[in-house]
Structures are given as structure tokens and as C-alpha cells.
Enzyme design. Structure first.
Site, mmCIF file in Angstrom:
data_model
loop_
_atom_site.group_PDB
_atom_site.id
_atom_site.type_symbol
_atom_site.label_atom_id
_atom_site.label_comp_id
_atom_site.label_asym_id
_atom_site.label_seq_id
_atom_site.Cartn_x
_atom_site.Cartn_y
_atom_site.Cartn_z
ATOM 1 N N ASP A 55 -15.134 -6.126 2.865
ATOM 2 C CA ASP A 55 -14.137 -6.989 2.230
ATOM 3 C C ASP A 55 -13.042 -7.460 3.191
ATOM 4 O OD1 ASP A 55 -12.970 -4.497 2.362
ATOM 5 O OD2 ASP A 55 -12.345 -4.416 0.264
ATOM 6 N N ARG A 56 -12.889 -6.778 4.335
ATOM 7 C CA ARG A 56 -11.852 -7.208 5.276
ATOM 8 C C ARG A 56 -12.441 -8.028 6.422
ATOM 9 N NH1 ARG A 56 -7.376 -2.501 6.110
ATOM 10 N NH2 ARG A 56 -7.142 -1.960 3.920
ATOM 11 N N ARG B 10 -10.519 8.219 -3.059
ATOM 12 C CA ARG B 10 -10.992 8.528 -1.704
ATOM 13 C C ARG B 10 -10.649 9.961 -1.363
ATOM 14 N NH1 ARG B 10 -8.903 3.402 1.814
ATOM 15 N NH2 ARG B 10 -9.739 1.844 0.382
ATOM 16 N N THR C 171 1.383 -5.248 -2.859
ATOM 17 C CA THR C 171 0.222 -4.901 -2.050
ATOM 18 C C THR C 171 -0.936 -4.436 -2.932
ATOM 19 O OG1 THR C 171 1.601 -4.285 -0.203
ATOM 20 C CG2 THR C 171 -0.578 -3.307 -0.265
ATOM 21 N N GLU D 293 -3.996 -10.877 2.178
ATOM 22 C CA GLU D 293 -3.059 -9.827 2.536
ATOM 23 C C GLU D 293 -2.998 -9.698 4.050
ATOM 24 O OE1 GLU D 293 -2.703 -6.260 -0.158
ATOM 25 O OE2 GLU D 293 -4.860 -6.490 -0.044
ATOM 26 N N GLU D 294 -1.870 -9.191 4.538
ATOM 27 C CA GLU D 294 -1.708 -9.010 5.978
ATOM 28 C C GLU D 294 -2.697 -7.993 6.545
ATOM 29 O OE1 GLU D 294 -0.642 -5.866 7.205
ATOM 30 O OE2 GLU D 294 -0.672 -5.244 5.091
ATOM 31 N N ASP E 214 -15.103 -4.828 7.831
ATOM 32 C CA ASP E 214 -14.906 -3.381 7.710
ATOM 33 C C ASP E 214 -16.087 -2.688 7.028
ATOM 34 O OD1 ASP E 214 -14.462 -4.281 5.124
ATOM 35 O OD2 ASP E 214 -12.999 -2.718 4.702
ATOM 36 N N SER F 28 -13.853 2.235 2.292
ATOM 37 C CA SER F 28 -13.432 1.052 3.040
ATOM 38 C C SER F 28 -13.519 1.253 4.549
ATOM 39 C CB SER F 28 -12.026 0.661 2.600
ATOM 40 O OG SER F 28 -11.731 -0.625 3.077
ATOM 41 N N HIS F 29 -12.393 1.166 5.236
ATOM 42 C CA HIS F 29 -12.385 1.211 6.704
ATOM 43 C C HIS F 29 -12.231 2.640 7.240
ATOM 44 C CE1 HIS F 29 -8.561 0.693 4.811
ATOM 45 N NE2 HIS F 29 -8.012 1.342 5.815
ATOM 46 N N ASP G 207 -16.958 -1.722 4.017
ATOM 47 C CA ASP G 207 -17.570 -2.265 2.806
ATOM 48 C C ASP G 207 -17.554 -3.790 2.758
ATOM 49 O OD1 ASP G 207 -14.786 -2.139 2.551
ATOM 50 O OD2 ASP G 207 -14.884 -2.184 0.372
ATOM 51 N N LYS H 73 -11.494 -9.232 -2.054
ATOM 52 C CA LYS H 73 -11.411 -9.920 -0.785
ATOM 53 C C LYS H 73 -12.794 -9.942 -0.172
ATOM 54 C CE LYS H 73 -9.363 -5.680 0.911
ATOM 55 N NZ LYS H 73 -8.116 -5.002 0.582
HETATM 56 C C1 G1P Z 1 -3.896 -0.790 2.394
HETATM 57 C C2 G1P Z 1 -3.431 -2.186 2.743
HETATM 58 C C3 G1P Z 1 -3.450 -3.059 1.504
HETATM 59 C C4 G1P Z 1 -4.843 -3.041 0.886
HETATM 60 C C5 G1P Z 1 -5.267 -1.604 0.622
HETATM 61 C C6 G1P Z 1 -6.691 -1.522 0.096
HETATM 62 O O1 G1P Z 1 -3.035 -0.209 1.461
HETATM 63 O O2 G1P Z 1 -2.141 -2.174 3.303
HETATM 64 O O3 G1P Z 1 -3.074 -4.359 1.843
HETATM 65 O O4 G1P Z 1 -4.855 -3.745 -0.322
HETATM 66 O O5 G1P Z 1 -5.183 -0.850 1.836
HETATM 67 O O6 G1P Z 1 -7.611 -2.067 0.997
HETATM 68 P P1 G1P Z 1 -1.814 0.762 1.837
HETATM 69 O O7 G1P Z 1 -2.391 1.898 2.655
HETATM 70 O O8 G1P Z 1 -0.855 -0.030 2.668
HETATM 71 O O9 G1P Z 1 -1.237 1.188 0.535
HETATM 72 ZN ZN ZN Z 2 -12.721 -2.489 2.695
#
Ligand code: G1P
Ligand code: ZN
Length: 543
Positions: free
Chosen positions: A281-282, A22, A344, A363-364, A277, A113-114, A279, A376
Site C-alpha cells: 500500500d505504500r 500487530r 493520521t 499521507e506523508e 512496502d 505492513s512495513h 503489503d 492507499k
Molecule cells: C504510521 C504512519 C501513518 C500510517 C500508519 C499506517 O502511523 O505515520 O501515516 O497511516 O502508519 O500505515 P503512526 O506510526 O505514525 O501512528
Molecule cells: Zn503497508
């Protein structure tokens, strides 16, 4: 049509162990940058000759041009065929499904992603493997090595492909199939969930809002929720993917999906709300006046999954990432199935899913999924919730209350401190790790430390070990604090403090979350000595 080899400079591409690259969009637009990543990937997988790939992305700025480049590079590298989502669109879970369904050799997914999109925002690319899941550490190491030594990339000079027509085209010997991005995914969802039951839920007046956040799930949500399941028109908000996501962050949490949250917190609001989000997946799940934390959502989905046809014979096990609350462990214990705690990142679930050790994982950070794909899956979580709601005929609030009465409640919140100077963050962590062995039995803000450690993971499938995956502090009260530095932040370091307080089944489950976490939160700040290493007093984001 002949491939041309264009000299290129090595660059430091995707970091080993991360599941994608990214960067700012303008960096990706620099000549040769995207091409470096793609060529390095082809090289790292032993070449593209005779292979097939899935290509698609979340529709952010530069998505279409990147898709064209990858198609032409696949052709130049001798690929046999590519499957491309119409308009260059594919959600991450749909791409994972297409890779598996068509038994391709992998796929390129374009997304940050987001993160926000646009020429001055972020772009990203990741490679998923033949099992549909993110590249393993071995592969990302290989890709990284290639990016350091690469000297040329191959591309064909050809006219742009028409990405809009569902069609079969070709460049030289390589076939290009432009497919409906939704169709196969919808069929998969219909095979897992009782669409008939959910349809009657909606026809009986159940109301829902799904916030697609101007991102890729708009077309998926419209086709499935409104067209196939009969939710009323207008159920899907912000349903047209736009290059800059309406200038927002396509991040499904109460902060960025505020419009939806406000609607859901009204007494006359819809019965059910959800968001996804960039893409797809969330997910975020919310009932009327009831926000469901992702950790609780995972636990409720696991406890009730048998109500959906695809999971009626039960789950083989449940996996959660370490910072995710222990709520799902309690469900696994009651069901008598395995529970796994992984670092994670979704890629750690892949081995467990492939080996059949777990069916559901989460995941949280608003990611939940199952063995139906290797990513996901936001809409999947929403549909499983709908299937459960259709079977149980209760409100989200009463399902949560019942769940806590049975298992107890894991109050939970994550506090993020963003853009901390990296050296300050490193010193703070070195200090924290240095004192872990002396924390037991000490008291901080009235919380007595039971034990403290740095999490490391021993993969039960391939035996690999991943160390330094975050610091865990367990308190005698049933509280826990976890400290991690983000691996996806783009500026300085992001400190994540994950707070949890367990209250047993017969305890009070009606507390305000931050209040329930007050002591654990203060104890966490005292332990990490935040104010002596940074000038921060308040988190930037609380989820
Ligand atoms: C973050 C989220 C993690 C997720 C990742 C990719 O990573 O906390 O759970 O898998 O994005 O979507 P982090 O920025 O905490 O490393
Ligand atoms: Zn995503």
C-alpha cells in the site's frame, strides 16, 4: 467437517481506533491468539452466517497457516464463501479491490505492513469492511469489546486447503475460490491508465527500477510493469515474496531502500525508480538524482492526474493527513476544488471518498491513493507517475522544478525518535500541551510562533469528532512543526516531529532539505524540550 467450539481465554486484541492488530509472530502463533481476533471480528459484525469474505496477506512467515485457520473458522461460522489469493497472497489494495468487485462482506488481510517478517519478527491482521476500507472506529470498538469477553471460537476440523491451484473448492457448504492475486487488480489499473502510452514510453528506451523489497508487490509489478507494459526484464528488483523479506524492513524510504536510492543517485542511473512496502500500500518515488517526498508526490499527482484516462474529468477534491505538507492544498486551491486535512491514518479518508468529496488522498508516510479502492495503493501511485511521465515527456527532476515554480516548494522532513520510555513521552506531551496557549509570538531559534494548537478533526460526512490528533506549531516564516506519538510503534513510544518550510514560487527551490529546515527543526526541539525529557540528541530515522 462439523464445527467444534474451542474454549478460549479473553485477551486484549486490536485497540479501538486502530486499523489492525500487530504483534510478534510468536504471539500470533500461540494457540487461540489469531483465532480470538477472527472470532471477535465475526461476532462484532453480527456473525459470519451467509456472508462472503476475501482472505490474503503479504506472504510473511505464518501467512499460509493463518489463511488456513481463517478459512476453517469462516466455514465453522457459517460463511457462504471465501475468495483467497493464490498462495495466500494479496496486496492490501488488491484485497480492497476484490472486496468491492465481488461485493463481499469484508476481508481479512494478513500483514504487519512495513515491519520485518519472520518467526522472531512481526505479524499482523486487519479486517476491512464491505466498502473495501479499514474497519471504522465503531467496528474496532466492537471487536475490542468482543476480545475481552470471548469464551470460545468455532473452527472445523478439515484437511488444509490447496492454496496453490487456481480452483474452486469447498468445506461443507462453504465455497473457497482460489484466485490469481494480480488479474483483477491489473484490469483495474488498465482501466485507469493509458497502458498504450506507457508501453511506448518504455519501448522508446525509458528505464526504471521497481524495488519490491522481497514483499507482496513482486508478482504485481512483474505482471504489470514487465509483462503488460514492456519494461525490460530486471526492472523489478527483489521481486519474489519471501517469508522474512530477505531479512530487511520492507519499508519504502531512502533508509531501507538504500540499494535503489544509490542506483538512482548515479548520473547514469535509471530514469525512474520506485519501491513499495510489505503489503503493497505504500510507495516511494524517485527520479534520477531526485528524491520526491511523499507530500510532494501527492501534490504532483493531483496537479497532473487529468493526464490519465481514469481522472480526465478532473478531481472532486484532495485530502491529506494533517502532518502531510501543505503542498497539495496549494494544488486544490488552484484547481478550485475542496481540500481536506484529516488525522493520521487511512481510515479517515474513507468517508470523504465514499461521499465523493475527494478523488485523491495521501499521507506523508508514503501512502497515496484514490477512489479506485479504499486503501492507499503503492503501484497505483507508480503507474500514475508513469502515465504523467509518458504524457509530459520530461524528467522527474524537471517536473518537480516546474511544479515548485508554479506553486512554491514545501521543504519537508520527518524526524523519528524511537523507543522512548512511554512515561517520559507522556510527560513531555503533557508539558507541551500545557504551554500551547502561551507560545504565540514567542521566538525559538529565530522562528516566531504565529499560532499553536492541538489538532482535532470534525468529519464533514458523519459529524464525528476525533480529538488529540497531534500538536501543530505554525511559524511566521511559513514554517510548521508537528508533534505526534506513533500509533503503530511496537516498543515504548515513537515521537514523530514533522518539519515543513514553505518557500514561495519565486524563491530558492534548490536548497538541501535539512538545511532549509534547520531553524524550524531547532525551534521544534526547543519547544518540546526534548533533551530535558529524554536523553536523545539525534533522531533515529529521518525521512
Ligand atoms: C504510521 C504512519 C501513518 C500510517 C500508519 C499506517 O502511523 O505515520 O501515516 O497511516 O502508519 O500505515 P503512526 O506510526 O505514525 O501512528
Ligand atoms: Zn503497508
Amino acid at each position: 467437517m462439523n464445527p467444534i467450539n474451542i474454549p478460549t481465554q479473553p485477551f486484549e486484541g486490536q485497540k479501538p481506533g486502530t486499523s489492525g492488530l500487530r504483534k510478534k509472530t510468536r504471539i500470533f502463533m500461540e494457540s487461540g491468539y489469531l483465532e480470538n481476533f477472527v472470532q471477535a471480528t465475526f461476532n462484532a459484525i453480527g456473525g459470519a452466517k451467509g456472508k462472503t469474505f476475501v482472505i490474503g496477506g503479504d506472504g510473511r512467515y505464518f501467512n499460509d497457516r493463518a489463511v488456513q485457520t481463517i478459512i476453517k473458522m469462516a466455514a465453522a461460522n457459517g460463511a457462504k464463501g471465501v475468495i483467497v489469493g493464490q498462495g495466500g497472497l494479496l496486496s492490501t489494495p488488491a484485497a480492497s479491490h476484490l472486496i468491492r468487485l465481488n461485493k463481499t462482506d469484508g476481508g481479512f488481510i494478513l500483514s504487519a505492513s512495513h515491519n520485518p517478517g519472520g518467526i522472531d519478527e512481526d505479524f499482523g491482521i486487519k479486517f476491512n469492511m464491505a466498502n473495501g476500507g479499514p474497519a471504522t472506529e465503531t467496528l474496532t470498538n466492537g471487536m475490542f469489546e468482543e476480545t475481552k469477553t470471548i469464551s470460545a471460537f468455532s473452527i472445523v476440523e478439515a484437511a488444509n486447503i490447496d492454496l496453490l491451484a487456481i480452483s474452486r473448492q469447498s468445506i461443507g457448504d462453504m465455497t473457497i475460490e482460489i484466485v490469481d492475486p494480480v488479474e483483477d487488480y491489473k484490469i483495474l489499473m488498465a482501466s485507469l491508465f493509458d497502458f498504450e502510452k506507457i508501453r511506448s514510453l518504455f519501448s522508446n528506451g525509458f528505464t526504471m527500477r521497481f524495488d519490491a523489497m522481497h514483499a507482496v508487490t513482486g508478482p504485481y509489478a512483474k505482471a504489470i510493469l514487465e509483462d503488460a507494459l514492456g519494461a525490460s526484464k530486471g526492472t523489478v528488483l527483489n521481486g519474489v515474496p519471501s517469508e522474512d523479506f530477505g531479512k530487511g524492513h520492507p519499508d519504502p524510504n531512502p533508509v531501507w531502500a538504500k540499494e535503489l536510492m544509490d542506483l538512482m543517485m548515479r548520473d547514469d542511473g535509471p530514469d525512474f525508480g520506485a519501491a513499495s512496502d510489505g503489503d503493497g500500500d505504500r510507495n516511494m518515488i524517485v527520479g534520477r538524482n531526485t528524491y520526491v517526498t511523499p507530500s510532494d508526490s501527492l501534490a504532483v499527482l493531483a496537479a497532473n492526474a487529468h493526464l490519465a484516462p481514469g481522472y480526465k474529468s478532473g478531481l472532486s477534491g484532495i485530502a491529506r493527513s494533517m502532518p502531510t505538507s501543505g503542498a497539495s492544498d496549494l494544488v486544490a486551491e488552484k484547481l478550485g476544488i475542496g481540500s481536506f486535512e484529516t488525522p493520521t491514518g487511512w481510515k479517515f479518508f474513507g468517508n470523504l471518498l465514499d461521499a465523493g468529496k475527494v478523488t485523491i488522498c495521501g499521507e506523508e508516510s508514503a501512502g497515496t491513493g484514490s477512489d479506485h479502492v479504499r486503501e492507499k495503493d503503492g503501484l497505483w501511485a507508480v503507474l500514475l507517475w508513469l502515465n504523467i511521465l509518458a504524457e509530459r515527456k520530461q524528467s522527474v527532476a524537471s517536473i518537480m522544478a516546474d511544479h515548485w515554480k508554479e506553486f512554491g516548494r514545501n521543504y519537508y522532513s520527518r524526524h523519528d525518535y524511537e523507543a522512548i520510555p512511554s512515561n517520559a513521552a507522556d510527560r513531555m506531551f503533557a508539558n507541551l500541551i500545557g504551554k500551547l496557549n502561551n507560545l504565540a509570538s514567542k521566538k525559538f531559534a529565530g522562528e516566531k510562533v504565529q499560532s499553536a494548537d492541538e489538532f482535532s478533526y470534525h468529519d464533514p460526512v458523519d459529524g464525528s469528532v476525533s480529538e488529540h490528533q497531534g500538536v501543530r506549531i505554525f511559524f511566521n516564516s511559513g514554517g510548521r512543526a508537528v508533534f505526534r506519538l506513533s500509533g503503530t510503534g511496537t516498543e515504548g513510544a515513537t515521537l514523530r516531529i514533522y518539519l515543513e518550510q514553505y518557500v514561495a514560487a519565486n524563491g530558492d527551490h534548490t536548497l538541501q532539505t535539512q538545511l532549509a529546515l534547520k531553524n524550524v527543526s531547532q525551534a521544534a526541539l526547543d519547544i518540546i524540550e526534548l533533551t530535558s525529557f529524554t536523553d536523545r540528541t539525534q533522531p533515529d530515522v529521518m525521512t
